[in-house]
Design an enzyme around this catalytic site. Structure first.
Site, PDB file in Angstrom:
ATOM      1  N   SER A  59      12.714 -22.514 -22.741  1.00 18.94           N
ATOM      2  CA  SER A  59      11.875 -21.385 -23.151  1.00 18.94           C
ATOM      3  C   SER A  59      11.158 -20.701 -21.996  1.00 18.94           C
ATOM      4  CB  SER A  59      10.843 -21.852 -24.190  1.00 18.94           C
ATOM      5  OG  SER A  59      10.027 -22.885 -23.669  1.00 18.94           O
ATOM      6  N   THR A  81      16.301 -25.315 -26.874  1.00 15.77           N
ATOM      7  CA  THR A  81      15.000 -25.223 -27.533  1.00 15.77           C
ATOM      8  C   THR A  81      15.194 -24.713 -28.954  1.00 15.77           C
ATOM      9  OG1 THR A  81      14.692 -22.938 -26.777  1.00 15.77           O
ATOM     10  CG2 THR A  81      13.808 -24.679 -25.367  1.00 15.77           C
ATOM     11  N   ARG A 237       3.619 -21.872 -30.409  1.00 10.98           N
ATOM     12  CA  ARG A 237       3.622 -20.983 -29.250  1.00 10.98           C
ATOM     13  C   ARG A 237       2.176 -20.615 -28.933  1.00 10.98           C
ATOM     14  NH1 ARG A 237       7.924 -22.606 -28.050  1.00 10.98           N
ATOM     15  NH2 ARG A 237       9.889 -21.455 -27.863  1.00 10.98           N
ATOM     16  N   GLU A 265      -0.278 -19.962 -20.663  1.00 10.71           N
ATOM     17  CA  GLU A 265       0.545 -21.004 -20.060  1.00 10.71           C
ATOM     18  C   GLU A 265       1.519 -20.392 -19.040  1.00 10.71           C
ATOM     19  OE1 GLU A 265       4.072 -23.603 -22.088  1.00 10.71           O
ATOM     20  OE2 GLU A 265       2.215 -23.464 -23.223  1.00 10.71           O
ATOM     21  N   HIS A 282       2.487 -28.987 -23.260  1.00 15.79           N
ATOM     22  CA  HIS A 282       3.697 -28.483 -23.923  1.00 15.79           C
ATOM     23  C   HIS A 282       4.781 -29.558 -23.953  1.00 15.79           C
ATOM     24  CE1 HIS A 282       6.063 -24.498 -24.772  1.00 15.79           C
ATOM     25  NE2 HIS A 282       6.478 -25.487 -25.546  1.00 15.79           N
ATOM     26  N   GLY A 285       7.502 -31.806 -28.163  1.00 10.88           N
ATOM     27  CA  GLY A 285       8.902 -32.055 -28.474  1.00 10.88           C
ATOM     28  C   GLY A 285       9.611 -32.944 -27.478  1.00 10.88           C
ATOM     29  N   TYR A 286       8.868 -33.517 -26.541  1.00  8.71           N
ATOM     30  CA  TYR A 286       9.484 -34.262 -25.440  1.00  8.71           C
ATOM     31  C   TYR A 286       9.691 -35.737 -25.785  1.00  8.71           C
ATOM     32  CZ  TYR A 286       9.431 -30.611 -21.848  1.00  8.71           C
ATOM     33  OH  TYR A 286       9.689 -29.484 -21.104  1.00  8.71           O
TER      34      TYR A 286
END
Length: 377
Positions: A59, A81, A237, A265, A282, A285-286
Site C-alpha cells: 500500500s 494488500t 486507513r 503516516e 501499521h 495485519g502482520y
C-alpha cells in the site's frame, strides 16, 4: 517467451519461494529476475529504466499514470494488500494491465489484533458474567465481518454499519446508532473520497471514489456523538480519522483510542502519540499467515496471467501453530502469550525523536517486524 523481470516491494513475504522459474512454470532456458526495492522507492524513473514485466507492491506505492507513463512493459500489477486506494484501477484497465490484490488476506490477523487490543485495555470483558460488551463495527467487508464472528464467539453484542451491503444480522444499525450506542467502535472501511472531490492541492487523494466517502468519516462532529467512555480503534486507513479533531477530542474526554494507522503516516507527531492508549506501526495485519496469504493470492493471479498452474501453497511454508481460538477464548491468561500488543506500542513510542516518529523509523519498524502467528479459528 522472453525472460520475466519482476520489480517487487522488498517487504513482500517469501518472494524467492513464490517467484522463481519452477514456481512460475518457466522452462530452464528462461530466467525470472526479481528486483527487490523498498516500496517507497518504486518510482517512475526506476520503472522507465528497468522496464519490468511484473510489478508487485504494497500500500505504500501509488500506482497511477504518473508512475507508469514512461513504462510500456508492465503487464501485471499485484498488490499484496487488502486495500486498493493506492491503485488507479481505471488507468490500469485503460492500459490493459492486469491487476490483482490480496482480498481477505489479513482478515483474521486484523480482527485478532482488534480483539487483543480490546481485551488488553478492558480485560473485564473476558468475564461472561459482565453485561455484554456492545462492539460497533463500521465497515463489514472481509475484516469487519470476521471481527463480528469473533465478537459473537465471546458473547458480545454487535452493532454493524455498512451502507454498501444489504441489511443482515450484523449489518443492523445506522451510523448514528453505532456511534451513540457502542462501548467500542472499530473502523474497517477503505479510504474513499467524494465523487466530485476537487483534487487540486489535495495532500493525499485516494484512487477510490464513493457516494459514502470515508476520508475524515471520524471528525469533530462524529466524535461529539460518541460517549467519552467509548473506545475508538482504527486499523483501516489513517485518513479515515481527522487527526487534529481526534487530538482535541482526547484532550476533552480522555477517550481510549487505539491506532494502528495514522493520517500523516509514516510521520507521527508526539502530540498525538502521547494521547493514545495503544499505538502500533501499521502492523495489525502482520502475521505470518496473513503475509503469506497475501503473497499466495498475487502469486496465484500471476500464474493465471501466465497461463500456468500454481505449484506452491503457503501451507508448505508454515511451521506448526499451537494457538487455537477454541482454547484461547476460554483461557484469558494465554492472551499475552499469543500476542503482547503493548510490546509493539512500546517499540513505536521508543522511536520518538524531536517531537515525532520519523518516517524512516516507522518504516523500519514495519520492515523488521517479527511476524506473529494467527490463532487458528
Amino acid at each position: 517467451m522472453k525472460n520475466l523481470t519482476i520489480v517487487a516491494d522488498s517487504n513482500i513475504a517469501s518472494l524467492d519461494e513464490f517467484f522463481n522459474p519452477i514456481a512460475l512454470g518457466q522452462n530452464t532456458e528462461q530466467q525470472v529476475q526479481v528486483i527487490r526495492v523498498a516500496g517507497r522507492d518504486i518510482n517512475a524513473q526506476l520503472l522507465a529504466d528497468l522496464q519490468p514485466d511484473v510489478l508487485l507492491i504494497r500500500s505504500v506505492t501509488q500506482i497511477d499514470q504518473a508512475l507508469l507513463a514512461n513504462n510500456n512493459s508492465v503487464k501485471f500489477v499485484g498488490s499484496a494488500t487488502i486495500g486498493t486506494d493506492h491503485v488507479d484501477q481505471d488507468y490500469l484497465a485503460e492500459r490493459n494491465i492486469t491487476f490483482a490484490n490480496a482480498t481477505g488476506c489479513s482478515k483474521h490477523s486484523v480482527a485478532q489484533y482488534v480483539v487483543s487490543a480490546i481485551l488488553t485495555l478492558r480485560p473485564q470483558y473476558w468475564a461472561q458474567s459482565m453485561t455484554p460488551l456492545t462492539l460497533g463495527i463500521i465497515g463489514l467487508g472481509n475484516i469487519g465481518s470476521t471481527l463480528a464472528q469473533y465478537a459473537s464467539d465471546l458473547g458480545w453484542q454487535v452493532l454493524g454499519y455498512d451502507p454498501l451491503l444489504a441489511t443482515s444480522d450484523i449489518n443492523n444499525a445506522s451510523l448514528e446508532q453505532v456511534l451513540c450506542q457502542s462501548d467500542i467502535v472499530s473502523l474497517h472501511v477503505p479510504l474513499t473520497d467524494k465523487k466530485d472531490t476537487d483534487t487540486q492541492g489535495a495532500m493525499s487523494i485516494s484512487n477510490n471514489f464513493s457516494d459514502y466517502p470515508t476520508r475524515h468519516l471520524i471528525n469533530a462532529e462524529t466524535l461529539a456523538r460518541m460517549s467519552p467512555h467509548t473506545m475508538l480503534i482504527n486499523s483501516a486507513r489513517g485518513p479515515v480519522i481527522d487527526a487534529a479533531a481526534l487530538e482535541a477530542d482526547i484532550d476533552a474526554t480522555e477517550r481510549q483510542v487505539v491506532l494502528d494507522v495514522f493520517e500523516h503516516e509514516p510521520q507521527i507527531a508526539e502530540s498525538l502519540l502521547s494521547k493514545l492508549a495503544i499505538a502500533t506501526p501499521h502492523i495489525a495485519g502482520y502475521t505470518l499467515e496473513g503475509k503469506l496469504r497475501g503473497t499466495q493470492i498475487i502469486y496465484d493471479a500471476l500464474c493465471e496471467k501466465l497461463a500456468v498452474l500454481p505449484v506452491l501453497s503457503m501451507h508448505q511454508l508454515l511451521p506448526l501453530n499451537t494457538y487455537l481460538w477454541s482454547e484461547l477464548k476460554e483461557n484469558p491468561d494465554r492472551l499475552l502469550k499469543f500476542y503482547d500488543i503493548k510490546k509493539d506500542d512500546t517499540a513505536l513510542r521508543n522511536k520518538i525523536t524531536s517531537g515525532q516518529v520519523k518516517g524512516s523509523d516507522f518504516d523500519q519498524l514495519r520492515r523488521d517486524y517479527h511476524l506473529r502467528r494467527e490463532w487458528q479459528a
